[in-house]
Design a protein around this motif. Sequence first.
Motif, PDB file in Angstrom:
ATOM      1  N   ARG A  39      36.022  31.485  46.747  1.00  0.00           N
ATOM      2  CA  ARG A  39      36.953  30.942  45.749  1.00  0.00           C
ATOM      3  C   ARG A  39      37.256  31.976  44.670  1.00  0.00           C
ATOM      4  NH1 ARG A  39      35.755  25.404  42.510  1.00  0.00           N
ATOM      5  NH2 ARG A  39      34.153  26.713  41.524  1.00  0.00           N
ATOM      6  N   GLU A  40      36.260  32.718  44.231  1.00  0.00           N
ATOM      7  CA  GLU A  40      36.483  33.732  43.209  1.00  0.00           C
ATOM      8  C   GLU A  40      37.402  34.833  43.729  1.00  0.00           C
ATOM      9  OE1 GLU A  40      36.379  35.810  39.631  1.00  0.00           O
ATOM     10  OE2 GLU A  40      35.985  33.721  40.165  1.00  0.00           O
ATOM     11  N   GLN A  41      37.260  35.217  44.974  1.00  0.00           N
ATOM     12  CA  GLN A  41      38.148  36.239  45.541  1.00  0.00           C
ATOM     13  C   GLN A  41      39.578  35.738  45.642  1.00  0.00           C
ATOM     14  OE1 GLN A  41      35.717  36.978  49.088  1.00  0.00           O
ATOM     15  NE2 GLN A  41      35.570  39.128  48.492  1.00  0.00           N
ATOM     16  N   VAL A  42      39.751  34.463  45.938  1.00  0.00           N
ATOM     17  CA  VAL A  42      41.105  33.895  45.958  1.00  0.00           C
ATOM     18  C   VAL A  42      41.713  33.962  44.567  1.00  0.00           C
ATOM     19  CG1 VAL A  42      42.450  31.786  46.319  1.00  0.00           C
ATOM     20  CG2 VAL A  42      40.650  32.411  47.943  1.00  0.00           C
ATOM     21  N   ARG A  43      40.927  33.593  43.566  1.00  0.00           N
ATOM     22  CA  ARG A  43      41.436  33.658  42.192  1.00  0.00           C
ATOM     23  C   ARG A  43      41.821  35.086  41.821  1.00  0.00           C
ATOM     24  NH1 ARG A  43      40.264  35.123  37.390  1.00  0.00           N
ATOM     25  NH2 ARG A  43      38.233  35.968  38.020  1.00  0.00           N
ATOM     26  N   GLU A  44      41.003  36.052  42.200  1.00  0.00           N
ATOM     27  CA  GLU A  44      41.292  37.453  41.885  1.00  0.00           C
ATOM     28  C   GLU A  44      42.490  37.974  42.661  1.00  0.00           C
ATOM     29  OE1 GLU A  44      37.635  39.411  42.759  1.00  0.00           O
ATOM     30  OE2 GLU A  44      36.789  39.049  40.748  1.00  0.00           O
ATOM     31  N   THR A  45      42.746  37.418  43.833  1.00  0.00           N
ATOM     32  CA  THR A  45      43.907  37.840  44.624  1.00  0.00           C
ATOM     33  C   THR A  45      45.206  37.496  43.916  1.00  0.00           C
ATOM     34  OG1 THR A  45      42.757  37.688  46.754  1.00  0.00           O
ATOM     35  CG2 THR A  45      45.151  37.413  46.785  1.00  0.00           C
ATOM     36  N   LEU A  46      45.245  36.369  43.242  1.00  0.00           N
ATOM     37  CA  LEU A  46      46.460  35.942  42.545  1.00  0.00           C
ATOM     38  C   LEU A  46      46.781  36.916  41.413  1.00  0.00           C
ATOM     39  CD1 LEU A  46      45.490  32.213  42.415  1.00  0.00           C
ATOM     40  CD2 LEU A  46      47.561  33.075  43.541  1.00  0.00           C
ATOM     41  N   PRO A  47      48.031  37.362  41.313  1.00  0.00           N
ATOM     42  CA  PRO A  47      48.402  38.235  40.194  1.00  0.00           C
ATOM     43  C   PRO A  47      48.132  37.555  38.850  1.00  0.00           C
ATOM     44  CG  PRO A  47      50.099  38.287  41.883  1.00  0.00           C
ATOM     45  CD  PRO A  47      49.141  37.186  42.264  1.00  0.00           C
ATOM     46  N   ASP A  48      47.662  38.360  37.889  1.00  0.00           N
ATOM     47  CA  ASP A  48      47.438  37.870  36.540  1.00  0.00           C
ATOM     48  C   ASP A  48      48.376  38.593  35.586  1.00  0.00           C
ATOM     49  OD1 ASP A  48      46.390  40.417  36.410  1.00  0.00           O
ATOM     50  OD2 ASP A  48      44.308  39.768  36.155  1.00  0.00           O
ATOM     51  N   GLY A  49      48.167  38.382  34.291  1.00  0.00           N
ATOM     52  CA  GLY A  49      49.055  39.002  33.309  1.00  0.00           C
ATOM     53  C   GLY A  49      49.082  40.510  33.384  1.00  0.00           C
ATOM     54  N   GLU A  50      47.942  41.142  33.670  1.00  0.00           N
ATOM     55  CA  GLU A  50      47.899  42.595  33.755  1.00  0.00           C
ATOM     56  C   GLU A  50      48.674  43.120  34.956  1.00  0.00           C
ATOM     57  OE1 GLU A  50      43.958  44.064  33.717  1.00  0.00           O
ATOM     58  OE2 GLU A  50      43.473  43.286  31.718  1.00  0.00           O
ATOM     59  N   ALA A  51      48.770  42.325  36.003  1.00  0.00           N
ATOM     60  CA  ALA A  51      49.467  42.756  37.215  1.00  0.00           C
ATOM     61  C   ALA A  51      50.974  42.577  37.122  1.00  0.00           C
ATOM     62  CB  ALA A  51      48.946  41.983  38.428  1.00  0.00           C
ATOM     63  N   MET A  52      51.443  41.794  36.148  1.00  0.00           N
ATOM     64  CA  MET A  52      52.856  41.403  36.100  1.00  0.00           C
ATOM     65  C   MET A  52      53.530  41.948  34.850  1.00  0.00           C
ATOM     66  SD  MET A  52      53.685  39.616  38.804  1.00  0.00           S
ATOM     67  CE  MET A  52      55.000  38.499  38.312  1.00  0.00           C
ATOM     68  N   THR A  53      53.735  43.241  34.812  1.00  0.00           N
ATOM     69  CA  THR A  53      54.406  43.879  33.690  1.00  0.00           C
ATOM     70  C   THR A  53      55.786  43.258  33.469  1.00  0.00           C
ATOM     71  OG1 THR A  53      53.285  45.955  34.204  1.00  0.00           O
ATOM     72  CG2 THR A  53      55.244  46.072  32.789  1.00  0.00           C
ATOM     73  N   GLY A  54      56.061  42.882  32.224  1.00  0.00           N
ATOM     74  CA  GLY A  54      57.365  42.318  31.882  1.00  0.00           C
ATOM     75  C   GLY A  54      57.457  40.817  32.019  1.00  0.00           C
ATOM     76  N   TRP A  55      56.413  40.184  32.526  1.00  0.00           N
ATOM     77  CA  TRP A  55      56.402  38.741  32.731  1.00  0.00           C
ATOM     78  C   TRP A  55      55.402  38.079  31.788  1.00  0.00           C
ATOM     79  CZ3 TRP A  55      59.213  36.064  36.563  1.00  0.00           C
ATOM     80  CH2 TRP A  55      59.954  36.884  37.424  1.00  0.00           C
ATOM     81  N   SER A  56      55.648  36.807  31.504  1.00  0.00           N
ATOM     82  CA  SER A  56      54.725  36.004  30.702  1.00  0.00           C
ATOM     83  C   SER A  56      54.020  35.013  31.607  1.00  0.00           C
ATOM     84  CB  SER A  56      55.490  35.245  29.607  1.00  0.00           C
ATOM     85  OG  SER A  56      56.131  36.147  28.718  1.00  0.00           O
ATOM     86  N   GLU A  57      52.713  34.943  31.459  1.00  0.00           N
ATOM     87  CA  GLU A  57      51.911  34.052  32.279  1.00  0.00           C
ATOM     88  C   GLU A  57      52.083  32.616  31.805  1.00  0.00           C
ATOM     89  OE1 GLU A  57      47.673  35.214  33.978  1.00  0.00           O
ATOM     90  OE2 GLU A  57      47.511  34.316  31.979  1.00  0.00           O
ATOM     91  N   THR A  58      52.502  31.720  32.695  1.00  0.00           N
ATOM     92  CA  THR A  58      52.641  30.313  32.328  1.00  0.00           C
ATOM     93  C   THR A  58      51.522  29.454  32.904  1.00  0.00           C
ATOM     94  OG1 THR A  58      54.153  29.987  34.199  1.00  0.00           O
ATOM     95  CG2 THR A  58      55.137  30.448  32.052  1.00  0.00           C
ATOM     96  N   ALA A  59      50.869  29.918  33.936  1.00  0.00           N
ATOM     97  CA  ALA A  59      49.680  29.252  34.475  1.00  0.00           C
ATOM     98  C   ALA A  59      48.737  30.326  34.991  1.00  0.00           C
ATOM     99  CB  ALA A  59      50.038  28.274  35.590  1.00  0.00           C
ATOM    100  N   ARG A  60      47.560  30.406  34.418  1.00  0.00           N
ATOM    101  CA  ARG A  60      46.592  31.440  34.792  1.00  0.00           C
ATOM    102  C   ARG A  60      46.155  31.265  36.241  1.00  0.00           C
ATOM    103  NH1 ARG A  60      41.889  31.479  30.457  1.00  0.00           N
ATOM    104  NH2 ARG A  60      41.326  33.274  31.736  1.00  0.00           N
ATOM    105  N   PRO A  61      45.755  32.353  36.903  1.00  0.00           N
ATOM    106  CA  PRO A  61      45.286  32.247  38.288  1.00  0.00           C
ATOM    107  C   PRO A  61      44.144  31.236  38.396  1.00  0.00           C
ATOM    108  CG  PRO A  61      45.609  34.546  37.688  1.00  0.00           C
ATOM    109  CD  PRO A  61      45.769  33.758  36.432  1.00  0.00           C
ATOM    110  N   THR A  62      44.310  30.283  39.293  1.00  0.00           N
ATOM    111  CA  THR A  62      43.329  29.229  39.484  1.00  0.00           C
ATOM    112  C   THR A  62      43.123  28.999  40.970  1.00  0.00           C
ATOM    113  OG1 THR A  62      44.023  28.133  37.429  1.00  0.00           O
ATOM    114  CG2 THR A  62      42.751  26.823  38.991  1.00  0.00           C
TER     115      THR A  62
END
Length: 217
Positions: A39-62
């Motif tokens: 489950r933790e690896q799945v969460r880490e697979t999802l792009p987060d704020g650091e991975a998405m330059t120029g975008w705003s995070e509306t739902a954190r990787p879960t």
Amino acid sequence: MIMTFYRWCAATAAVLLLTGCGGGAGTGAGKDKAVALTREQVRETLPDGEAMTGWSETARPTAVGMDRLHRGQACPVKDNAGCENSRFYGVSTFRHDDNAAHVSFLVIAYDSEQAAREAYDVLWDGYYSRRAGQRAETFGLGPIGDERDARFGTSGFHGEPGAVTQTRVGTTLLWTEAASAGKGGIDTDGVRDLATVLAERARQAQDGDTPSARLGG
């Protein structure tokens, strides 16, 4: 559901900075045998704020265990077909204020590569291929993952662009779903970049590395 990412990424476009990679995104797991993710690896697979330059995070990787409720969300076809032998389900979402675009990343992690492979056509043909909206057409993603599909069309009442991609990387199925409130908000090149980031992060996780692929700009 995808937009003209080059406008928000300036002249460099959405160039991928695949840091910490052992190989290209064109392969699945880089080792001899694809592994089932935690489950933790799945969460880490999802792009987060650091991975998405120029975008705003509306739902954190879960990431959550695949129970009855989440099977209904991830595999909304008859009898939740396509979720057999699935372990975890993960989501993260972003918006881009400059062009009113938004994108969701979805991951289903299976207990084996065979299970992911068998679910691929069931979910694409049965549900996800329709998510690009009306009069959608296929487009190429390039050599990412072990299997891949993509469609670009329109969503909403005013012909806003929308797109969906589906990719299999080893034991995971991956989706990007994007849309924009304006006609210039997304394009196939930008969608391709997003799908490549997600596929590379899944490959890194299955290689036992911490996912680090991201959009650069």
